[in-house]
Scaffold this active site. Sequence first.
Site, PDB file in Angstrom:
ATOM      1  N   GLY A 193       0.829  -1.196   0.000  1.00 41.81           N
ATOM      2  CA  GLY A 193       0.000   0.000   0.000  1.00 41.81           C
ATOM      3  C   GLY A 193       0.860   1.240   0.000  1.00 41.81           C
ATOM      4  CB  CYS A 194       0.238   4.618   1.344  1.00 41.46           C
ATOM      5  SG  CYS A 194       1.093   6.188   1.529  1.00 41.46           S
ATOM      6  CG  PHE A 195       5.862   4.850  -0.799  1.00 39.73           C
ATOM      7  CD1 PHE A 195       5.385   6.080  -0.394  1.00 39.73           C
ATOM      8  CD2 PHE A 195       6.379   4.734  -2.080  1.00 39.73           C
ATOM      9  CE1 PHE A 195       5.409   7.186  -1.227  1.00 39.73           C
ATOM     10  CE2 PHE A 195       6.420   5.837  -2.935  1.00 39.73           C
ATOM     11  CZ  PHE A 195       5.925   7.060  -2.498  1.00 39.73           C
ATOM     12  CD1 TRP A 196       4.913   8.561   2.009  1.00 38.18           C
ATOM     13  CD2 TRP A 196       2.902   9.327   2.600  1.00 38.18           C
ATOM     14  NE1 TRP A 196       4.611   9.604   1.191  1.00 38.18           N
ATOM     15  CE2 TRP A 196       3.378  10.096   1.520  1.00 38.18           C
ATOM     16  CE3 TRP A 196       1.655   9.625   3.125  1.00 38.18           C
ATOM     17  CZ2 TRP A 196       2.651  11.151   0.978  1.00 38.18           C
ATOM     18  CZ3 TRP A 196       0.928  10.668   2.590  1.00 38.18           C
ATOM     19  CH2 TRP A 196       1.424  11.423   1.521  1.00 38.18           C
TER      20      TRP A 196
ATOM     21  CD  GLU B  49       2.492   4.816  -3.358  1.00 39.08           C
ATOM     22  OE1 GLU B  49       2.671   4.824  -2.120  1.00 39.08           O
ATOM     23  OE2 GLU B  49       1.695   5.558  -3.931  1.00 39.08           O
TER      24      GLU B  49
END
Length: 171
Positions: free
Chosen positions: A11-14, A55
């Site tokens: 998912g979102c890499f953050w 990502e």
Amino acid sequence: MTTETATFAGGCFWGVQKYFKKKFDLKSSEVGYVGGAKENPSYKEVCTGTTGHAEAVQLKFDPSKVKYEDLVRYFFQIHDPTTKDRQGNDKGTQYRSAIFFHSNEQKETAEKVLKEIQENENFKKAFDNRKPVTEIVKAAEFFTGEEYHQNYLDANPGGIVIIKNISNCDL
């Protein structure tokens, strides 16, 4: 001193970067894009879903301090590996769940852990008996993301909502 590389897409890499950094003594971590066809894609291009990239976070670690198997197990605890091309409200192939292995040993470890969690009662309960759809694929070239994405949640701590975090669950 030996350094190994691990690459995960969840998912979102953050958020993936934040949780790995918080849990493990890593040499480094950076977010970027892997698994696609375009050379050196931008975030904007990856978001279109047309480049084929995910990502991802790429971790550098000392295997005498951090075990790859522990990274893989934790990866399955900090995202939802049962939803194809989606994490929460984020939809698209760039948000797929994938482990990009850098050696045959990493591939075997990832496959072993995946098999174990598929049979784990705690995992089944946490994910309502849904099966993981995590891809285990050979690592392709990793393209480092734009600077403003690196360690994003350190500067913007309210920038994400965790959809599924079962890190307290024994897998």
